[in-house]
Each structure stands twice: as C-alpha cells, then as structure tokens.
Enzyme design. Structure first.
Site, PDB file in Angstrom:
ATOM      1  N   GLY A  14       3.925   0.976  -1.761  1.00  0.00           N
ATOM      2  CA  GLY A  14       3.541   2.222  -0.329  1.00  0.00           C
ATOM      3  C   GLY A  14       3.715   1.677   1.194  1.00  0.00           C
ATOM      4  O   GLY A  14       3.544   0.059   0.877  1.00  0.00           O
ATOM      5  N   ARG A  28      13.613 -12.670  13.520  1.00  0.00           N
ATOM      6  CA  ARG A  28      14.007 -13.732  14.584  1.00  0.00           C
ATOM      7  C   ARG A  28      13.567 -15.260  14.021  1.00  0.00           C
ATOM      8  O   ARG A  28      14.574 -16.019  14.569  1.00  0.00           O
ATOM      9  CB  ARG A  28      12.924 -13.531  15.421  1.00  0.00           C
ATOM     10  CG  ARG A  28      13.047 -12.093  16.399  1.00  0.00           C
ATOM     11  CD  ARG A  28      13.729 -11.691  17.263  1.00  0.00           C
ATOM     12  NE  ARG A  28      14.093 -10.518  17.698  1.00  0.00           N
ATOM     13  CZ  ARG A  28      13.912  -9.031  18.034  1.00  0.00           C
ATOM     14  NH1 ARG A  28      12.785 -10.140  19.264  1.00  0.00           N
ATOM     15  NH2 ARG A  28      13.937  -8.571  19.093  1.00  0.00           N
ATOM     16  N   ARG A  75      10.055   3.414  -4.835  1.00  0.00           N
ATOM     17  CA  ARG A  75       9.266   2.278  -6.563  1.00  0.00           C
ATOM     18  C   ARG A  75      10.737   2.569  -7.161  1.00  0.00           C
ATOM     19  O   ARG A  75      11.495   3.578  -7.059  1.00  0.00           O
ATOM     20  CB  ARG A  75       8.319   3.736  -7.265  1.00  0.00           C
ATOM     21  CG  ARG A  75       7.079   3.794  -5.890  1.00  0.00           C
ATOM     22  CD  ARG A  75       5.849   2.884  -6.206  1.00  0.00           C
ATOM     23  NE  ARG A  75       5.060   3.394  -4.999  1.00  0.00           N
ATOM     24  CZ  ARG A  75       3.822   2.684  -4.877  1.00  0.00           C
ATOM     25  NH1 ARG A  75       3.773   1.523  -4.467  1.00  0.00           N
ATOM     26  NH2 ARG A  75       3.331   3.511  -3.791  1.00  0.00           N
ATOM     27  N   ASP A 106       1.226  -5.869  -5.021  1.00  0.00           N
ATOM     28  CA  ASP A 106       0.683  -6.926  -5.871  1.00  0.00           C
ATOM     29  C   ASP A 106       1.918  -6.447  -6.926  1.00  0.00           C
ATOM     30  O   ASP A 106       2.780  -7.392  -7.936  1.00  0.00           O
ATOM     31  CB  ASP A 106      -0.497  -6.588  -7.551  1.00  0.00           C
ATOM     32  CG  ASP A 106      -0.617  -4.961  -7.506  1.00  0.00           C
ATOM     33  OD1 ASP A 106      -0.342  -4.181  -6.702  1.00  0.00           O
ATOM     34  OD2 ASP A 106      -1.544  -5.142  -8.571  1.00  0.00           O
ATOM     35  N   THR A 128       0.192  -4.069   2.387  1.00  0.00           N
ATOM     36  CA  THR A 128      -0.844  -3.432   2.173  1.00  0.00           C
ATOM     37  C   THR A 128      -2.291  -1.782   2.090  1.00  0.00           C
ATOM     38  O   THR A 128      -2.599  -3.325   2.641  1.00  0.00           O
ATOM     39  CB  THR A 128      -1.062  -2.935   0.526  1.00  0.00           C
ATOM     40  OG1 THR A 128      -1.429  -2.256  -0.231  1.00  0.00           O
ATOM     41  CG2 THR A 128      -1.791  -4.379  -0.002  1.00  0.00           C
ATOM     42  N   ASP A 130      -4.407  -0.702   1.179  1.00  0.00           N
ATOM     43  CA  ASP A 130      -5.953  -1.201   0.940  1.00  0.00           C
ATOM     44  C   ASP A 130      -6.866  -2.465   0.916  1.00  0.00           C
ATOM     45  O   ASP A 130      -7.527  -1.928   0.029  1.00  0.00           O
ATOM     46  CB  ASP A 130      -5.460  -0.510  -1.409  1.00  0.00           C
ATOM     47  CG  ASP A 130      -5.052   0.977  -1.147  1.00  0.00           C
ATOM     48  OD1 ASP A 130      -5.453   1.437  -0.184  1.00  0.00           O
ATOM     49  OD2 ASP A 130      -4.967   1.333  -2.447  1.00  0.00           O
ATOM     50  N   ASP A 132      -6.338  -4.680  -1.739  1.00  0.00           N
ATOM     51  CA  ASP A 132      -6.374  -5.080  -3.153  1.00  0.00           C
ATOM     52  C   ASP A 132      -5.628  -6.577  -3.133  1.00  0.00           C
ATOM     53  O   ASP A 132      -5.569  -6.375  -4.617  1.00  0.00           O
ATOM     54  CB  ASP A 132      -6.074  -3.523  -3.645  1.00  0.00           C
ATOM     55  CG  ASP A 132      -5.188  -3.061  -3.327  1.00  0.00           C
ATOM     56  OD1 ASP A 132      -4.266  -3.516  -3.205  1.00  0.00           O
ATOM     57  OD2 ASP A 132      -4.438  -2.171  -4.340  1.00  0.00           O
ATOM     58  N   MET A 172      -8.002   5.963   1.897  1.00  0.00           N
ATOM     59  CA  MET A 172      -7.600   5.538   0.912  1.00  0.00           C
ATOM     60  C   MET A 172      -8.298   4.526  -0.539  1.00  0.00           C
ATOM     61  O   MET A 172      -8.992   3.723   0.520  1.00  0.00           O
ATOM     62  CB  MET A 172      -5.837   5.634   1.129  1.00  0.00           C
ATOM     63  CG  MET A 172      -5.641   6.488   0.962  1.00  0.00           C
ATOM     64  SD  MET A 172      -4.006   5.869   1.086  1.00  0.00           S
ATOM     65  CE  MET A 172      -3.106   7.543   0.494  1.00  0.00           C
ATOM     66  N   ARG A 174      -7.455   2.507  -4.088  1.00  0.00           N
ATOM     67  CA  ARG A 174      -7.352   3.182  -5.496  1.00  0.00           C
ATOM     68  C   ARG A 174      -8.108   1.824  -6.502  1.00  0.00           C
ATOM     69  O   ARG A 174      -9.403   2.190  -7.470  1.00  0.00           O
ATOM     70  CB  ARG A 174      -5.551   3.018  -6.215  1.00  0.00           C
ATOM     71  CG  ARG A 174      -4.852   4.195  -6.266  1.00  0.00           C
ATOM     72  CD  ARG A 174      -3.808   4.183  -6.898  1.00  0.00           C
ATOM     73  NE  ARG A 174      -2.504   2.967  -6.497  1.00  0.00           N
ATOM     74  CZ  ARG A 174      -1.684   3.006  -6.268  1.00  0.00           C
ATOM     75  NH1 ARG A 174      -1.278   4.003  -6.105  1.00  0.00           N
ATOM     76  NH2 ARG A 174      -1.669   1.962  -5.884  1.00  0.00           N
ATOM     77  N   ARG A 248     -19.309  19.913   3.136  1.00  0.00           N
ATOM     78  CA  ARG A 248     -17.528  20.031   3.355  1.00  0.00           C
ATOM     79  C   ARG A 248     -17.208  18.861   1.850  1.00  0.00           C
ATOM     80  O   ARG A 248     -17.535  17.769   2.776  1.00  0.00           O
ATOM     81  CB  ARG A 248     -17.130  20.224   4.371  1.00  0.00           C
ATOM     82  CG  ARG A 248     -17.740  21.803   4.271  1.00  0.00           C
ATOM     83  CD  ARG A 248     -17.230  22.980   3.706  1.00  0.00           C
ATOM     84  NE  ARG A 248     -17.774  24.278   3.958  1.00  0.00           N
ATOM     85  CZ  ARG A 248     -17.416  25.189   5.389  1.00  0.00           C
ATOM     86  NH1 ARG A 248     -16.511  24.852   5.942  1.00  0.00           N
ATOM     87  NH2 ARG A 248     -17.882  25.880   5.535  1.00  0.00           N
TER      88      ARG A 248
END
Ligand code: ATP
Length: 354
Positions: A14, A28, A75, A106, A128, A130, A132, A172, A174, A248
């Site tokens: 991602g 550079r 991917r 990862d 990333t 996340d 994670d 976000m 996961r 909502r």
C-alpha cells in the site's frame, strides 16, 4: 569488501505519504557516494516486467512534498513464486543492480528476504500508514495519515455537535489499532475500538448517557478497520439503541492514504533512506530500518518479521523454541513495550474523555 556500484529502489504494498521522501533520500545519498541508482516501477512487478529507469539527482526533485509514490506500487503475486524471483534476479543482473532498497510493509519485507536469498541483497524501509511493523516505533506515512484523520474527524464533530449526534468513524489499521488510538486522543473521542484491547461497552454507554444528561451534545467513537468490514455500521446501531442517542457511521477509507507528508514523515523517511544506503554500501543486507527513540537502528529482517508475528500472536511454540533466549527476550521486550503503550493510550482516552 566489494564496493557496490549500482543499487535499485522500489516501493511496494500500500502507498504511504513520505515514500517519495525516502526515494529521494536513497537516490541523493547513493549518488553522493558514487553509487548509481535504478528506479524500479510498480514494486516487485517492475522487476518481472523490466520496468526500470536510471534516476539522477533531478529526477527526484520536488517530490519530497508529494503524497503517493513516484515509483508507483503494485501487488505482485508472481513474485511469490520461484519463477517470479528468478525473473527478478535475471532483471537485476541484466541491469547490474547489486542491491535494492525496498520500501513497504511486512509483505514487502518477505519479498526482500526471498530476493536476498536468491542473491540480490535487500534492505527494507517500513512504509505503511498503519504503523503495523512491530520492530519500529513509527512507520513512514503513519503521522500524515493520523493528521488527515484528525482533520476529517474534527469536521464530523462539528456536524455531530450541531445535530447532537454520535458519529462512529472507521479509520484504517487492519492489524494495528495505532491510528485509532492516537487520533481518539487528538479528537476527544469517547472510546477507541481496536482488536488489541477489548472495549467495555456497558461502561461506554453509561458514560455517554451520563454526559448527555450533563449537556454533552457530540460523541465520537473511533473504530479500527481491523474490527471487520461491517463492524462500524453494526456498532452504530447498537450505540443508538442502547444509549438513545442518534448515531451515524462514517468510513474515512482511502482518503487517509493521500496528501502531502507531514514534517515528521518527511524527516523520518529521509533519515531511514540515508541509513539504508549507508548500510547497503557497507555490505549490510537483510535488514529493516527501525526508529527507536531518536535513532534509526538496523534490525535483521527475519528478526523484524518474527517480532511482527509475536505482536500478532502468530508465532508458534516450535518457532519460539528455535530462537536463542537472549534474542527472544529482546523481541518480547519490544512487543511488551508496544502493548503497554497502547494500554496506556487507551487508559488516557477512558479517563479524560466524557
Ligand atoms: P501494506 O502493509 O501497506 O499492505 P505490504 O508490503 O505488507 O504493505 P503486501 O501486498 O502484503 O503489502 O506485499 C507487497 C508485495 O510484496 C506483494 O505484492 C508481493 O509481490 C510481495 N510479497 C508479499 N508477501 C510475500 C511473500 N511471502 N513472499 C514473497 N513476496 C511477497
């Protein structure tokens, strides 16, 4: 020691704001050290398709401020097969690429291990949103994504206040609830709902009902994507039914990935990009660049992946038995620190938001 003459750089998995800053730093500093740089486009797919172009100083001009990745990302399932790795190795040898800096999550690091084992040394940079990757305190893109989330939830809070509503916001993350936890603090959310720490909804509802009696109009609940695709909507219905407060649901989705990187992400990406080049030209490989305190330190890529598994509770007892005790101790300490920090943030949210 053999001196490296030419390296490659790619972004994979991602996209995350700050990836461009890392590509710029890698390019550079490598050129400064007399090492040529090949930009590999579309992640590992570029090694399969031979989508590669030499990068000069000016090719990475004016990208430090841009979101996304100038090298694009993809991917690439073929890269998980031995035949894909072989094609990639052949492409590297045709271009004289002697090492690659891989920027991603990862999955990207698993690909980097396979490529190193096949003879092309790789060094990973965690990119990333996340956050994670357990081996580093921060990944590139995390800070920007959080700032975007804060800006968007502040807007949702305005309308929640006007209409005296609760809004459940899905952000976000996961495998990690880091975005949800930190942004909950920053926007004054009632609670953060994440996989890592169970939520006591009886307590949350009591808190909301009590606060409403005392005049509180708006309520924000932040839920991490990892709770499941339909979770946020179901949670909204449950909150409304049990609290009697109109609720909502809003999913922020991919808007969190874009935008100009923050100062924090630009600096982190630049530091990591430079450290990766230093290490690669010194003959180091199979490493991941990690932030610990204010320092960028290198961790063996297998160890980094093992720490991830530990964090996610996916390390089998057999795998654990094979790790030397001193190393296991260090890995468990990293994981325990992260878990304790999450609990601490959760405690803050619970105790200072009404
Ligand atoms: P994010 O966390 O943002 O999703 P990621 O790097 O984990 O990033 P993945 O899609 O899992 O994203 O991995 C990126 C690419 O790395 C894959 O498309 C594939 O080419 C390669 N890859 C992933 N897993 C492996 C693996 N086990 N072996 C070899 N290559 C892999």
């Amino acid at each position: 020691m053999k001196t490296i003459k030419r390296i490659g750089v790619l972004t994979s998995g991602g996209d995350a704001p700050g990836m461009n800053a890392a590509v710029r730093a890698v390019t550079r500093l490598a050129l400064y050290k007399g090492v040529e740089v090949m930009g590999i486009y579309n992640g590992y797919q570029g090694l399969i398709d031979d989508n590669i172009k030499e990068l000069h100083e000016r090719d990475v001009s004016f990208i430090i401020n841009r979101g996304g990745t100038m090298l694009y990302t993809a991917r690439c399932d073929e890269f998980r097969e031995a035949s894909g790795i072989k094609k990639a190795v052949d492409t590297c040898s045709r271009h004289g690429i002697e090492g690659i800096v891989t920027i991603g999550g990862d999955g990207t690091f698993r690909g980097a291990v396979d490529l190193t084992d096949a003879g092309v040394p790789c060094i990973g940079i965690p990119g990333t949103i996340d956050n994670d990757i357990a081996s580093t305190e921060m990944t590139i893109g995390f800070d920007t994504a959080m700032n975007t989330v804060v800006e968007l939830i502040d807007k949702l809070r305005d309308t929640s206040e006007s209409h005296a509503r609760c809004t459940v916001v899905e952000v976000m993350g996961r495998d990690a609830g880091d975005i949800a936890l930190q942004t909950s603090i920053a926007v004054g959310a009632v609670t953060a709902v994440i996989k890592e720490i169970p939520t006591d909804f009886d307590h949350v509802i009591d808190k909301m009902v009590e606060a409403r009696k005392n005049g509180k109009r708006n309520f924000i609940i932040v839920a991490a994507e990892g709770m499941g695709h339909d979770y946020g909507e179901e949670l909204s219905k449950m909150i409304e039914k049990r609290s009697g407060i109109e609720t909502r649901f809003a999913r922020l989705a991919h808007i969190q990935r874009g935008g100009s990187p923050t100062l924090r992400d630009r600096v982190l990406a630049t530091q990591m990009g430079c450290a990766a080049v230093e290490n690669l030209v010194e003959g180091q490989m199979k490493q991941v660049m990690c932030l610990r305190g204010n320092n960028i330190v290198a961790m063996d890529i297998y160890d980094a992946l093992t720490v991830d598994k530990l964090m996610k509770g996916k390390l089998s007892p057999d795998e654990e038995d094979r790790i030397p005790p001193n190393k296991l101790y260090e890995m468990k300490r990293i994981v325990a620190d992260k878990q304790a920090y999450k609990k601490y943030l959760n405690y803050i949210i619970d105790h200072i938001t009404l």
